[in-house]
Design a protein around this motif. Sequence first.
Motif, mmCIF file in Angstrom:
data_model
loop_
_atom_site.group_PDB
_atom_site.id
_atom_site.type_symbol
_atom_site.label_atom_id
_atom_site.label_comp_id
_atom_site.label_asym_id
_atom_site.label_seq_id
_atom_site.Cartn_x
_atom_site.Cartn_y
_atom_site.Cartn_z
ATOM 1 N N GLY A 135 -8.308 -51.012 -5.636
ATOM 2 C CA GLY A 135 -8.260 -50.822 -4.193
ATOM 3 C C GLY A 135 -9.418 -51.455 -3.459
ATOM 4 O O GLY A 135 -9.591 -51.218 -2.268
ATOM 5 N N VAL A 136 -10.216 -52.248 -4.164
ATOM 6 C CA VAL A 136 -11.358 -52.886 -3.514
ATOM 7 C C VAL A 136 -11.152 -54.399 -3.510
ATOM 8 O O VAL A 136 -10.719 -54.976 -4.493
ATOM 9 N N PHE A 137 -11.426 -55.010 -2.387
ATOM 10 C CA PHE A 137 -11.219 -56.443 -2.236
ATOM 11 C C PHE A 137 -12.480 -57.060 -1.657
ATOM 12 O O PHE A 137 -13.220 -56.401 -0.937
ATOM 13 N N TYR A 138 -12.691 -58.318 -1.993
ATOM 14 C CA TYR A 138 -13.845 -59.010 -1.437
ATOM 15 C C TYR A 138 -13.384 -60.177 -0.587
ATOM 16 O O TYR A 138 -12.484 -60.913 -0.976
ATOM 17 N N TYR A 139 -13.978 -60.318 0.567
ATOM 18 C CA TYR A 139 -13.589 -61.401 1.456
ATOM 19 C C TYR A 139 -14.799 -62.187 1.916
ATOM 20 O O TYR A 139 -15.896 -61.657 2.053
ATOM 21 N N LYS A 140 -14.519 -63.447 2.162
ATOM 22 C CA LYS A 140 -15.579 -64.304 2.660
ATOM 23 C C LYS A 140 -15.828 -64.010 4.135
ATOM 24 O O LYS A 140 -15.056 -63.299 4.772
ATOM 25 N N GLU A 141 -16.897 -64.547 4.659
ATOM 26 C CA GLU A 141 -17.181 -64.387 6.074
ATOM 27 C C GLU A 141 -17.851 -65.649 6.578
ATOM 28 O O GLU A 141 -18.632 -66.282 5.863
ATOM 29 N N TRP A 142 -17.546 -66.002 7.798
ATOM 30 C CA TRP A 142 -18.071 -67.226 8.386
ATOM 31 C C TRP A 142 -19.414 -66.933 9.034
ATOM 32 O O TRP A 142 -19.512 -66.068 9.906
ATOM 33 N N ASP A 143 -20.442 -67.620 8.590
ATOM 34 C CA ASP A 143 -21.738 -67.473 9.234
ATOM 35 C C ASP A 143 -21.912 -68.640 10.201
ATOM 36 O O ASP A 143 -22.082 -69.784 9.800
ATOM 37 N N THR A 144 -21.847 -68.313 11.467
ATOM 38 C CA THR A 144 -21.792 -69.401 12.439
ATOM 39 C C THR A 144 -23.120 -70.139 12.553
ATOM 40 O O THR A 144 -23.152 -71.317 12.876
ATOM 41 N N SER A 145 -24.236 -69.456 12.234
ATOM 42 C CA SER A 145 -25.505 -70.166 12.331
ATOM 43 C C SER A 145 -25.660 -71.153 11.187
ATOM 44 O O SER A 145 -26.335 -72.159 11.297
ATOM 45 N N LEU A 146 -25.010 -70.852 10.069
ATOM 46 C CA LEU A 146 -25.065 -71.766 8.922
ATOM 47 C C LEU A 146 -23.922 -72.761 8.936
ATOM 48 O O LEU A 146 -23.942 -73.744 8.217
ATOM 49 N N LYS A 147 -22.902 -72.420 9.713
ATOM 50 C CA LYS A 147 -21.653 -73.196 9.708
ATOM 51 C C LYS A 147 -21.058 -73.231 8.302
ATOM 52 O O LYS A 147 -20.684 -74.283 7.776
ATOM 53 N N LYS A 148 -21.087 -72.071 7.692
ATOM 54 C CA LYS A 148 -20.591 -71.999 6.317
ATOM 55 C C LYS A 148 -19.977 -70.634 6.052
ATOM 56 O O LYS A 148 -20.325 -69.663 6.692
ATOM 57 N N TYR A 149 -19.092 -70.602 5.065
ATOM 58 C CA TYR A 149 -18.587 -69.307 4.630
ATOM 59 C C TYR A 149 -19.571 -68.672 3.664
ATOM 60 O O TYR A 149 -20.175 -69.362 2.851
ATOM 61 N N PRO B 70 -27.793 -61.975 8.288
ATOM 62 C CA PRO B 70 -28.037 -62.090 6.840
ATOM 63 C C PRO B 70 -29.188 -63.044 6.503
ATOM 64 O O PRO B 70 -29.983 -62.760 5.608
ATOM 65 N N LEU B 71 -29.273 -64.130 7.240
ATOM 66 C CA LEU B 71 -30.365 -65.068 6.973
ATOM 67 C C LEU B 71 -31.712 -64.449 7.309
ATOM 68 O O LEU B 71 -32.697 -64.631 6.599
ATOM 69 N N GLN B 72 -31.737 -63.710 8.406
ATOM 70 C CA GLN B 72 -32.988 -63.051 8.783
ATOM 71 C C GLN B 72 -33.421 -62.087 7.688
ATOM 72 O O GLN B 72 -34.585 -62.072 7.270
ATOM 73 N N LEU B 73 -32.448 -61.320 7.212
ATOM 74 C CA LEU B 73 -32.777 -60.366 6.141
ATOM 75 C C LEU B 73 -33.280 -61.096 4.904
ATOM 76 O O LEU B 73 -34.202 -60.653 4.230
ATOM 77 N N PHE B 74 -32.637 -62.227 4.640
ATOM 78 C CA PHE B 74 -33.045 -63.007 3.479
ATOM 79 C C PHE B 74 -34.509 -63.429 3.616
ATOM 80 O O PHE B 74 -35.296 -63.307 2.679
ATOM 81 N N ILE B 75 -34.874 -63.894 4.789
ATOM 82 C CA ILE B 75 -36.259 -64.323 4.998
ATOM 83 C C ILE B 75 -37.217 -63.148 4.763
ATOM 84 O O ILE B 75 -38.235 -63.282 4.092
ATOM 85 N N PHE B 76 -36.857 -61.991 5.307
ATOM 86 C CA PHE B 76 -37.744 -60.831 5.124
ATOM 87 C C PHE B 76 -37.913 -60.481 3.654
ATOM 88 O O PHE B 76 -39.020 -60.252 3.174
ATOM 89 N N SER B 77 -36.787 -60.448 2.942
ATOM 90 C CA SER B 77 -36.911 -60.038 1.541
ATOM 91 C C SER B 77 -37.729 -61.069 0.765
ATOM 92 O O SER B 77 -38.541 -60.718 -0.087
#
Lengths: 271, 696
Positions: free
Chosen positions: B408-422, B73-80
Motif C-alpha cells: 500500500g505504499v508507493f513512491y513518486y517523483k517530484e519536480w524541483d523547479t529550482s533545479l529543473k529536475k525530477y 530540499p536543496l536548502q535543507l541539503f546545504i544545512f545538513s
Amino acid sequence: MTSENIIENSKYYIKDEPYYLPTANEVEIFNTALAENIPVLLKGPTGCGKTRFMEYMSWYTKRPLITVSCHDDLTTADLVGRYLIQNDSTIWQDGPLTTAVRNGCICYLDEIVEARKDTTVVIHPLCDDRRILPIEKLGQLLQAPPEFCLTMSYNPGYQSAVKDLKPSTRQRFISIDFSYPSADVEAKIVNQEAGLELAVCERLVKLAGMTRNLVGNGLDEGASTRLLVHAAKLINRGFEPKMACRCGIADVLTDDPETVALLHEMIETLF
Amino acid sequence: MGLLSRLLDKLDASNRRNLSLSRKGGSLESKQTGSSGGMSTTELLIRLELVMGQGSGLPLMDYANEMARLSHPLQLFIFSQAAELSDLSYGHANEFLAVASTALVQMEQKQYERWLLGIKQTLGAGDLAIATEQIENYIDFTTERDTNTAYLNDLTYTLEKLVFSIHKSELPFVEAEISVDNALMSYTDNEALYLPASISHFDNYADNHRLYKVLTFQLLGQIHCQSAQALGSLNEGVRHHGDDYLQVFSTIETLRIDQYIKREFPGLWRDTVLLNKSAETGYPENIFDDADITSVQATLHLTASLLESTDVLPHLIYQSTFQLDLMAHVQKLTVERKAPLILNPTTDVYEEMLETSGDPKTADRGYLRSLKNSKGDSVLKSPPPGWIPDSSGDVEDEQHTTKHHEKGVFYYKEWDTSLKKYRKDWCRLKETVNEDAVETIEIDNSEALRHAEHRIRKTFDQLVNDQKFIRGQSDGDEIDIDAWVSARSSKSKDADDYQNLYIRNNTNNRDVAIMFAVDLSGSTAGWKNSMIKQSTWLLCKTLARMGDQYAVYGFSGSGRSNCRVYPVKTFGESYTKSVKSRIFSMKPDQYTRMGAAIRHLSMLLGKTTAKTRILFVLTDGRPDDVDSYRGQYGVEDTRLALNEAKALSLKPFVLTFDKEGMDYLPYMLGSNRYQLITDISQLPIQISTIYKQLTT
Ligand SMILES: Nc1ncnc2c1ncn2[C@@H]1O[C@H](COP(=O)(O)OP(=O)(O)O)[C@@H](O)[C@H]1O
Ligand SMILES: [Mg+2]
C-alpha cells in the motif's frame, strides 16, 4: 438457410497433432468437462499455451475448433450473426458462435474480457443446462448438440477490474489455471518448439523467471513462454544469445528506459 | 534547552513579524517563502546561525539571500552538509556556504554528492588545503567528473532490482564501513548487502562497474550457498589460528561461490574472469571440481588443509569480508525461521531475544540494537531495514532503503523547479482505507438538493439516450431500411449509396472511466466538506446507473514522506452501503501535496481500459504542504503531474473553490480544463454538466 450453413468441417479440423506438453492434469479436466457438458474457463497470462492447448484438445477429441479473438468492438451480432443485403434482398449469415453450435464444434472465445459487456448475454443460456442459443433476429432457439463445447480464456493479471466477469457468468464454468509451467517443463517446451539446445533453453527460462519476479515492480507482465520461443528461434538462426534476448524479450516487455536497462543487465548476468 | 528552544523562539518571533506585515496588506506568500517555495531569508538566517553560531562575523545574511533562491530540499541539503563539514572543519564549512548556492544549481545531484563526498574524505584525511581547493573548484565537478570511479549510489537502483528478481525478496544495498587500510569491504547479514560507497580500484570505469556486480553476486551467492553455516567452525578456527584462518576461509569460500556463479549465472562468471584478468590474479582452476561444492563443509575442509600452504591461494579482488558477528545474526535468523518459537526453547540465544520482547520481530530488532551498542564501531552503521527515522521529511539525504515492496505504499517523483529536475522517489504515498463507520449521515433534506438530484438524473439520462442508434453505418447490428430505400430510389445508382446501410446500436458503447480526486486538506473543513460529501454521494448514486466506471479517492497528507490517499470507491467496487458510509466519513485532513496524489491517481486511472478517461480534481486552493511545497514550487510540480496525466491520455479537469485559482489554473492546465465553483449549492449540477461535456 440450412445446407449452406453447415460448415465444411474439414476446414475447422486440426489434422496434425499439435505439440503440447501438459503441465498438470489439464487434459483430463478438459475431457471431463467435455463429457459432462460443462463450459471451461482458461485463466492465465498471455503466451502460456492456452491457444495451443485448445488446438491440441481439438485434435485429441477430433472435434472442430472455432476460435474468436475478442476485442472491445465485438458485438452480439458479431458472435451470433446478422442479415446482410445482397442484390436487393437480405440474407442471413451465421456468426462464429452460431456456426459452432450448429456443427457441434468447440468454440473458443479468446480474451473474453475484451468483448463488450452485452455479448455475455448470449453466452448465458448456452452455459446453463438448457444449452440454448437464442437467435433473436431469426426467432430461433438453437439447441446445442452434446458435442458443442464453449471455452473462454482471460487474463486475470490485467487490471481491468471492471471488465472482470460477472459472478453469474463465472459460476457456470469449470476453470483451468494456466500459469507459467514449471522451469523444467518450460525449458522442454522451448527446446521442442525452437529446436534449441536444452542448456540454453534452461537459461532462457531462468531469465523469464527473473522478469516474472519483477511484475508490479516496473513490469506489468513477465516474459511469456511465447517470448522465450521467439528468442530461442533467433538464437537458433545464429543470433548472439544476448542480442536475441534483447530483441525477443527485453525490448518487447517494456518501453521504460530504466526497466529496459535493468532487463539488459539481467541478460548480461545469464549469457 | 539551548539550541532548539532558541530556534523555536526565533521562529515564533519571525512568524509574528510576518503576520503583522501581512495585516498591513503585504502578501504573506512572498514574504514567508523564497521564490522557489523554500524557506524565507529570515528562517534561513536563523538556521545558518544555528549551524555556524551567532556573532561569528561571517556574512550569513549574504548566504541566506543566496539560498533563498533555492528550493526547500536543496536548502535543507546545504544545512545538513554545512553541519557535517563544520564537524570536520569550521572554516571549510564556511567556505562551502560561500559557494554552495551558486554551485548546487549548476550541478547534477550526483555531481554535488560526489563533490561533497570528496571534500569530506579529504578533510577526514587531514588535507585541509586540498579541501579548500576542492570547494573552490566545484566547477570541475559540473563539467567532467572522475569518469573512472563507479559509485554505489548510481548503481543501487539497478542492482537492487536485479537482486530482487533473483532473490524474490528485497535485499537493500547499504554502504559498507570504510576499513582502516582502505581495502574494499563487502559483507552481508542476509538482510542487506553492504558494499563500498565507491570503487576506483581499476583505472577504467568498466572494470570498476564490473567489480560492483561481481561483489553483489558474491554476497547473493553467500546467502544462497549458506556460507553462514560455517560459523561454529570458523569461530573455532579463528580461536586456534587467528585471523589468518578467516583470510584463508574467505578465499576458499569465494572460490566455492564462484562455482555456483559459473553454473547459475554464466554471464556474470564471464565478468568474474575478466576481472581476474584485469587484476592479474592467477586463478586456481582446479581447487573445486563440481562435485563437492554443495556445502560450506567443503570449504572448511580445504581451509584446514591449506592453512599451512597459503601461498597457493590468490587474493581475489572480489572476495568479501566475512564478519563473524553478522554471520551469527544470520544463524539466529535461520533458527527463527526454521522453528516456531514456542517449540524451540533449546537455543539460549533465542531465549535471550524472547526476554526483550514476546514478538519475534521486535525481539529481532532489539537484538540488532544491542549489537550496535555493544560494539563501538558497529558494522551496522546504517539503520536496519524497515527503520524509518522519526524526523522523516527533515533530512535531505534520508534514504528509503526498503522502499519497493511495502504494501500500500508507493513512491513518486517530484519536480524541483529550482533545479529543473525530477527528484526520484521523492514522495512516499500511502493508501489507507478509512473503515470508520460514520455515526450520522448528514444529508440536507432541502429542496435544493432534491432539485439537484433531479437535474443530475436528467443530464445523465440524456447522455445515455443520446446516441442509442447511429444510422447509415457501413456495418452494424440492424439494417437501416431508410438508408436502403433512399439508396434504391437514388437516381445516380452510385455504389457509394449502398455502402452505409446498417444501424449501429451504441447503448453500451460509452466507454468512460472517471476518477474523482477529492482534496481533503484541512482547509475544506466545515460547509465545504459537507457539500463535497453530498455532491460526491449524489454523483456516485447517479453514475452507478450509467454503467460508467468511476472511482473516488480522497487525498491529503503532511510532508513528502507522508502523502496519503483514501480510497472511497475503487473502480472494481460497485456502489454499496459501505461506499456510502466511506463517502460520508471523508473528513478534512492536513495538507495538499497535489503532485504525488495526481501521479498516484493517474496511475490507477491509467490502468483502466476505457476509451475516455477523466481525472477530475475537486479542490479548494493551490497546492500546499508543510515542507515548503507551495508557491511556484507546488504549482510547477502539479503542472508537471497534470502533464504526465495527459501523456497517459487521461483528461484532467480541476474544479476549485479558490477564487484566486484563475491566477495559476490556466498555467497549470491549459484552457478549458478548469472551472470555478460559483455557487456551492449548484456543485452537483455543475459537476454533471462538466461531466457531460467531457464525455461526449
Ligand atoms: N504447454 C505447452 N506446450 C507446448 N507449447 C507451449 C506450451 N505452453 C506454451 N507453449 C508455446 O508458447 C506459445 C504461445 O502459446 P499460446 O497458446 O499462443 O498462448 P496463449 O494463447 O495462452 O496466449 C505457443 O506457440 C507454444 O510455442
Ligand atoms: Mg492466445
